[in-house]
Design an enzyme around this catalytic site. Structure first.
Site, PDB file in Angstrom:
ATOM      1  CE  LYS A  32      34.918  55.711  44.453  1.00 57.82           C
ATOM      2  NZ  LYS A  32      35.062  54.317  44.005  1.00 57.82           N
ATOM      3  CB  THR A  33      32.452  58.384  38.677  1.00 63.31           C
ATOM      4  OG1 THR A  33      33.715  58.351  39.359  1.00 63.31           O
ATOM      5  CG2 THR A  33      32.474  59.526  37.691  1.00 63.31           C
ATOM      6  CG  ASP A 216      34.642  61.314  41.424  1.00 59.58           C
ATOM      7  OD1 ASP A 216      34.713  60.467  42.337  1.00 59.58           O
ATOM      8  OD2 ASP A 216      34.486  60.993  40.227  1.00 59.58           O
ATOM      9  CD  GLU A 217      39.123  59.369  41.815  1.00 55.06           C
ATOM     10  OE1 GLU A 217      39.654  58.820  42.800  1.00 55.06           O
ATOM     11  OE2 GLU A 217      38.914  58.792  40.733  1.00 55.06           O
ATOM     12  NE  ARG A 616      41.474  51.726  38.139  1.00 59.61           N
ATOM     13  CZ  ARG A 616      40.362  52.220  38.683  1.00 59.61           C
ATOM     14  NH1 ARG A 616      39.554  52.988  37.999  1.00 59.61           N
ATOM     15  NH2 ARG A 616      40.037  51.940  39.920  1.00 59.61           N
TER      16      ARG A 616
HETATM   17  P1  ATP Z   1      36.586  54.194  40.639  1.00 56.10           P
HETATM   18  O1  ATP Z   1      36.759  53.959  42.093  1.00 56.10           O
HETATM   19  O2  ATP Z   1      37.504  53.355  39.836  1.00 56.10           O
HETATM   20  O3  ATP Z   1      36.587  55.643  40.277  1.00 56.10           O
HETATM   21  P2  ATP Z   1      33.705  54.271  40.586  1.00 56.10           P
HETATM   22  O4  ATP Z   1      33.252  53.822  41.921  1.00 56.10           O
HETATM   23  O5  ATP Z   1      33.684  55.713  40.298  1.00 56.10           O
HETATM   24  O6  ATP Z   1      35.121  53.613  40.265  1.00 56.10           O
HETATM   25  P3  ATP Z   1      32.124  54.054  38.208  1.00 56.10           P
HETATM   26  O7  ATP Z   1      33.180  54.397  37.239  1.00 56.10           O
HETATM   27  O8  ATP Z   1      31.092  55.059  38.510  1.00 56.10           O
HETATM   28  O9  ATP Z   1      32.792  53.492  39.546  1.00 56.10           O
HETATM   29  O10 ATP Z   1      31.390  52.717  37.748  1.00 56.10           O
HETATM   30  C1  ATP Z   1      32.105  51.562  37.341  1.00 56.10           C
HETATM   31  C2  ATP Z   1      31.394  50.875  36.191  1.00 56.10           C
HETATM   32  O11 ATP Z   1      30.209  50.243  36.669  1.00 56.10           O
HETATM   33  C3  ATP Z   1      30.971  51.830  35.123  1.00 56.10           C
HETATM   34  O12 ATP Z   1      31.111  51.199  33.877  1.00 56.10           O
HETATM   35  C4  ATP Z   1      29.508  52.070  35.457  1.00 56.10           C
HETATM   36  O13 ATP Z   1      28.780  52.473  34.329  1.00 56.10           O
HETATM   37  C5  ATP Z   1      29.072  50.715  35.960  1.00 56.10           C
HETATM   38  N1  ATP Z   1      27.934  50.767  36.912  1.00 56.10           N
HETATM   39  C6  ATP Z   1      27.886  51.454  38.071  1.00 56.10           C
HETATM   40  N2  ATP Z   1      26.713  51.255  38.689  1.00 56.10           N
HETATM   41  C7  ATP Z   1      26.004  50.425  37.916  1.00 56.10           C
HETATM   42  C8  ATP Z   1      24.673  49.834  38.006  1.00 56.10           C
HETATM   43  N3  ATP Z   1      23.864  50.072  39.034  1.00 56.10           N
HETATM   44  N4  ATP Z   1      24.286  49.016  37.006  1.00 56.10           N
HETATM   45  C9  ATP Z   1      25.105  48.756  35.958  1.00 56.10           C
HETATM   46  N5  ATP Z   1      26.333  49.273  35.816  1.00 56.10           N
HETATM   47  C10 ATP Z   1      26.778  50.101  36.767  1.00 56.10           C
HETATM   48 MG    MG Z   2      35.236  57.054  39.792  1.00 56.53          MG
END
Ligand code: ATP
Ligand code: MG
Length: 743
Positions: A32-33, A216-217, A616
């Site tokens: 997401k982020t 975000d969030e 995490r």
């Molecule tokens: P949270 O809900 O904990 O905030 P999030 O959904 O925001 O998580 P991110 O932090 O954006 O998730 O991504 C999680 C991890 O996965 C990060 O290390 C990110 O770089 C990696 N990631 C996300 N998408 C891809 C992708 N398409 N290919 C490889 N790595 C990815």
């Molecule tokens: Mg995030």
């Protein structure tokens, strides 16, 4: 650089959506982020918007910085002037730029929650209010809760006398804040909202400017924050009906990670948003890139126990990886010792400390762990405990700076008028407070009217502040700070103290922090693109530094460059990821927290918190609990957390023998009594206790009052009783130390 190459199909679709409101609903670690940040970069790179037209809101200062760093890595732009930050940070910025329209002095100061409580106590005292009947903390909650609901004192519905008093005090509190030129956290948001609500020109200006709003969030926004976003989107209309919002909002969130309901966060904002903005684009991301299979399965199985979910399942192609390790310890001390061993092992295997996190439900749990780490010589950093800017000596120094900026700041005045001691007593201050009230003036201004010896002492203090202001007027920020800690006598005071060395060092560190702040914020070097409104938004270095100290407390506390183990509460770990994670203290009453056990909502929020904790971890996850623990000066005998039972057997590995379920009733009644097992042969458990207490008996405890015994365990020195103390909860107590008497 091709921004889009490392995205999966759904992520790509989300990043490149047309400019319409969208909700990306996706589980932990699904990107997401990453999607949100990449979208900003893509919109700029393809010329669909300029860096000035984006408003991006994240949850912590750390996350905002991270976003700017990632953006600068993707695009050759200067992110400094961009509106990327937290709700509080962005509102502060807007209020600084338009302080006059907002009815604030240009030098208004921010009260953190401790300052706010202090101001409330002072107010109760000045108005002769019984603080037992009207506890300051309750009033604080009432005020913040009202503000977060968008209500001023005059808007709050009154239904009884008790309530009426709260409302009255809320009004007096706001008047006091206005007089002193200070804003609490909730005020920053409400004031900013009201400013835009009232001032059509400003509202239009910002609506025209921010063509793209990204959040975000989103699951943890409260009602006021959502209303503020709606206002900026141009969806004006108090009753919540949006008529043709002008700007699109791109929101990302995860209902399973909503963990701030206790502070007014409203998950319902997600469905409101969907409806009110007629969201056509609802994208789900279900591939998790963060964690291995066992960790993800544990998280999925746990959260499946919650009834109210929007529903989504995460998967990974990263393979199963290692199972989740579970460890049972006899005491919290042993738990910490085991943790230190495991951490050492990880370090030996070549992992950096910063990639290892230790999480706990409550701050108070960190002390024992810190102690063990300290003794083992493992560098660590605590996030969210007593942080640098919250330490007493730092707050004292900041109070001098605040008073130089804004003499009406009574909170700052009272903090330092007699610190270091200048022989100014409580009676003198009461007289001064009376005089100030009489003349409707600040304490500082009222000093002139004081006579005699007290007047002379107070006058000397005011003179000190005046001369500091005069002498430091054109100095660089770090020199102002240095002059203040020297001339105020703070350094000398702590040097003379036996255990003041650390405080002296901290004050020195404040000078460094000021210098670093000036450099990081780029004062002096003309930041490009800062004319007109934007230039007006940039406060003086001192004002900026003081805001920074209030808003970003804790962000800079790590010693630069040192690789340290990461300690924090689960709340503080939101959005972050680590190679290895330890979740400690998995005991009923601790995690889930005892305050949550009586309501379903509370329990579900605790479970989401556990879900956040588990997700995490990238590769390795440890979960531990202790049979007994010293917390708040009391030994607690834990029953292992129900959350452990909710993890699937196939995903976990017990490092200690798993004790079979025994008795206990209830769905999660698999508690056992290893304390007795360790201390006495099994046969003695059933022997007659010698203390003479029995189940059903009424007893009295010095602190918890009257209660009823619901259970008995062990004998001799190990004998303990479980007592239901009504409002104080159900507690296990050691008979030998609890000093219970029959009631
Ligand atoms: P949270 O809900 O904990 O905030 P999030 O959904 O925001 O998580 P991110 O932090 O954006 O998730 O991504 C999680 C991890 O996965 C990060 O290390 C990110 O770089 C990696 N990631 C996300 N998408 C891809 C992708 N398409 N290919 C490889 N790595 C990815
Ligand atoms: Mg995030």
């Amino acid at each position: 650089m091709n921004l889009l190459q490392n995205l999966n199909e759904q992520q790509l679709a989300a990043v490149t959506l047309p400019n319409q409101s969208a909700l990306i609903l996706a589980g932990a670690g699904s990107g997401k982020t990453r999607v949100l940040t990449t979208r900003i970069a893509w919109l700029i790179q393809t010329g669909q918007m300029s860096p000035q037209s984006v408003l991006a809101v994240t949850f912590t200062n750390k996350a905002a910085k991270e976003m700017m760093t990632r953006l600068s890595a993707m695009l050759p732009i200067n992110t400094r002037g961009m509106w990327i930050g937290t709700f509080h940070g962005l509102c502060n910025r807007m209020l600084r730029a338009h302080h006059r329209d907002a009815g604030l002095p240009s030098t208004f100061q921010i009260l953190d929650s401790a300052d706010q409580l202090g101001a409330i106590k002072r107010l109760l005292k000045a108005n002769n209010i019984d603080d037992e009947r009207y506890p300051p903390r309750n009033l604080q909650q009432f005020i913040n809760g009202s503000k977060e609901a968008g209500l001023r004192a005059r808007d709050v519905e009154v239904n009884d006398d008790y309530n009426r008093k709260f409302v009255e005090l809320y009004g007096i509190y706001d008047a006091q804040c206005n007089r002193e030129g200070v804003c609490d956290f909730a005020e920053l948001l409400l004031r900013c909202y009201e400013l835009l609500d009232r001032n059509e020109i400003l509202r239009q200006h910002y609506q025209d400017r921010f063509s793209h709003i990204l959040v975000d969030e989103f699951q943890d926004t409260n009602k006021l924050q959502y209303a503020w976003l709606k206002m900026l989107a141009g969806g004006h209309g108090r009753a919540g009906s949006i008529t043709g919002a002008r700007n699109a909002i791109f929101a990302v969130g995860d209902d399973d990670q909503s963990i701030y309901a206790f502070r007014g966060a409203n998950v319902g904002n997600m469905s409101d948003f969907e409806r009110e903005f007629r969201v056509q684009n609802l994208i789900k991301l279900e591939q998790n890139y963060r964690s291995v299979g066992h960790i993800l399965n544990a998280a999925n199985a746990l959260i499946a126990n919650n009834a109210r979910r929007l529903g989504k399942e995460l998967w990974t192609d990263a393979g199963e990886g290692e199972p989740v390790r579970i460890h049972e310890a006899q005491t919290d001390g042993y738990e910490a010792a085991w943790l230190v061993d495991e951490v050492r092992q990880l370090i030996t295997e070549g992992h950096v400390r910063a990639e290892i996190a230790v999480l706990y439900r409550s701050n108070a749990q960190s002390r024992v762990i810190e102690h063990a780490l300290f003794n083992a010589g493992i560098p660590y950093r605590v996030y969210g405990g007593l942080r640098f800017f919250e330490r007493a000596e730092i707050k004292h120094a900041l109070a001098y700076l605040r008073l130089i900026e804004n003499p009406s700041d009574d909170t700052a005045f009272l903090r330092i008028v007699n610190f270091p001691p200048r022989g100014i007593g409580a009676r003198t201050l009461e007289q001064l407070a009376d005089a100030a009230r009489g003349g409707n003036a600040s304490l500082y201004a009222a000093v002139g009217g004081m006579t005699g010896a007290p007047g002379a002492k107070l006058g000397a203090f005011v003179k000190l502040i005046e001369s500091l202001r005069f002498e430091t007027a054109n100095l660089p920020l770090s020199e102002i700070v240095d002059a203040v800690i020297q001339r105020s006598g703070l350094i000398q005071h702590y040097q003379a103290e036996k255990e003041g060395q650390e405080r002296v060092e901290n004050l020195g560190e404040l000078v460094n922090a000021a210098a670093a702040f000036v450099q990081e914020e780029g004062y002096g070097a003309d930041a490009p693109g800062t004319q007109g409104e934007a230039a007006a938004a940039i406060p003086s270095p001192l004002a900026g530094f003081l805001s920074h100290a209030s808003l970003e407390a804790g962000d800079n506390q790590a010693e630069a460059g040192q690789d340290a183990l990461q300690l924090m509460t689960v709340h503080a770990a939101k959005g972050l990821e680590f190679f290895a994670v330890f979740i400690t203290g998995l005991e009923e009453g601790l995690f889930p927290h005892e305050n949550s056990l009586t309501e379903l909502d509370g329990l579900e929020e605790e479970r989401r918190l556990m879900y956040v904790a588990i997700t995490r971890a990238r590769r390795r996850l440890y979960v531990s609990f202790a049979q007994s623990r010293l917390l708040h000066g009391q030994t607690r005998y834990g029953i292992k957390s129900r959350f452990l039972e909710e993890l699937p057997d196939s995903a976990v590995k017990w490092l200690t023998p798993r004790v079979a379920a025994q008795g206990g009733g209830g769905r999660f009644g698999q508690w056992h009594d290893p304390g007795v097992k360790a201390a006495a042969p099994a046969g003695s458990v059933r022997s007659q206790p010698s203390h003479g207490f029995r189940v059903g008996q009424s007893v009295r405890h010095a602190k918890f009052g009257e209660g009823v015994i619901v259970n008995l365990e062990g004998s001799g020195d190990d004998a303990r009783v479980q007592v239901n103390f009504g409002v104080h909860g159900v507690k296990w107590l050691l008979v030998a130390v609890a000093r219970l008497v029959a009631a």
